[in-house]
Design an enzyme around this catalytic site. Structure first.
Site, short mmCIF file in Angstrom:
data_model
loop_
_atom_site.label_atom_id
_atom_site.label_comp_id
_atom_site.label_asym_id
_atom_site.label_seq_id
_atom_site.Cartn_x
_atom_site.Cartn_y
_atom_site.Cartn_z
N LYS A 114 0.83 -1.21 0.00
CA LYS A 114 0.00 0.00 0.00
C LYS A 114 0.86 1.25 0.00
O LYS A 114 2.08 1.21 -0.06
CB LYS A 114 -0.96 -0.02 1.18
N HIS A 159 -1.30 3.76 -7.43
CA HIS A 159 -2.56 4.47 -7.70
C HIS A 159 -2.27 5.87 -8.26
O HIS A 159 -2.78 6.87 -7.77
CB HIS A 159 -3.43 4.56 -6.44
#
Length: 346
Positions: free
Chosen positions: A75, A93
């Site tokens: 993450k 992302h």
């Protein structure tokens, strides 16, 4: 020698890891150097990594890793604005218009580092070589069913926490449903995420309608979605993606009262479920976007962490053959991921 530095995840409620002890042993046997950070939360204990031959490092010490180390996590990194000097493997992302993407890429540009985005590790056909999609679908369907059951009792979904395993999740949801059988429609049913969602729903004995590209190529509208109690978005949004649940449908007649936006990309310009504007989390798993009749949206963006051991084992087994090729990063999946990074930062 390739030095792979497995960092501890610093995000709350994140217990997954992308490399299992047996995978670390295989890399070390091939001549890799593997460092594993201490972690207060990782679902896999530290000791098996040390027994496999990994070196131990303090929690969150990766910024001080040797310059040639490749930092491997899952993450996001702490958003502190510091330049990133290493090569990193993670879910960035950053390439689909997400609001935090430019800041992350600017940090790499400032530090001279590079991003091998896990979403950009693809084979020659463009298919991702490793993904958490199945367990995202499984867990996301579970939380959405829990939200629907809470509605039936006049409430809203309570906080969720990690489950011991998938059997424990199914047992809890069976109790929540108490014999009720809401109907569900899945879009993206042929993919990893959709298969995971369908397997959870089938384990609960719920009726499932499976859609994929053929059923949505008309571009909508899609009244069939509103005719089901549960709807699951399991597709990766791209330019041209149709809108599945327009804002205008919320006040109209519908059976739909719970959406599982498992793809969870509210910051994207291509979000096909534009009835909400932020991700949810374990403490507040849903957003109620309409009161009467209720409509709750589940959009947790780290769903596989609800089943961290199973999710980690599955992902790590998919990724390991490609980690074994890190000694030739100018080829294969690593070269394609670097080219994508260069395209956005060049």
């Amino acid at each position: 020698m390739v030095h792979l530095w497995v960092r501890a995840e610093q995000r709350p409620n994140e217990e997954r890891v992308g490399l299992m002890p047996e995978g670390a042993a295989a890399l070390i046997a091939q001549g890799f150097r593997v460092t594993i950070e201490e972690s207060p939360a990782r679902a896999v204990p530290l000791q098996p990594y040390l027994e496999a031959g990994c070196e131990r490092a303090p929690f969150a010490s990766w910024p001080q890793a040797p310059a040639d180390a490749i930092i491997f996590g899952l993450k996001e990194l702490p958003a502190d604005g510091t330049p990133l000097t290493h090569r990193h493997i993670l879910f960035g992302h950053a390439y689909k218009g997400q609001p935090d993407g430019p800041a992350l890429l600017a940090r790499f540009k400032a530090g001279g580092g590079a991003l091998y985005d896990l979403e950009s590790l693809v084979d020659e056909t463009g298919r991702r070589v490793a993904a958490f999609g199945y367990w995202a679908g499984f867990a996301g369907a579970g939380v959405t069913v829990k939200a629907w059951a809470a509605q039936q009792a006049g409430g809203i979904c309570p906080p969720v926490a990690r489950f011991a395993d998938q059997q424990a999740m199914v047992a809890e949801l069976t109790r929540d449903l108490d014999g009720r059988r809401p109907g569900a429609l899945i879009i993206g049913a042929l993919g990893r995420v959709g298969r995971g969602a369908a397997d959870l729903l089938e384990a609960l004995g719920l009726p499932v309608t499976r859609w994929d590209m053929a059923e949505t190529e008309s571009g909508g509208p899609f009244p069939e979605i509103l005719a089901h109690e549960l709807f699951f978005n399991c597709i990766l949004a791209r330019p041209g993606c149709p809108v599945f649940v327009p804002q205008a449908t919320l006040a109209g007649p519908r059976k739909l009262t719970a959406i599982g936006d498992i793809a969870c990309d509210p910051g994207s310009a291509y979000n096909p479920v534009p009835v909400y504007d932020r991700a949810t989390d374990w403490a507040a798993p849903v957003i109620r976007v309409h009161a009467e009749p209720p409509l709750d949206v589940m959009a947790i963006d780290n769903l596989p962490s609800l089943l961290p051991v199973e999710a980690s084992e599955d992902f790590a087994s998919q990724l390991l053959p490609h980690l074994m090729t890190l000694n030739a990063p100018e080829t294969g999946v690593w070269a394609r991921a670097k080219a994508e990074f260069d395209r956005f930062t060049g």
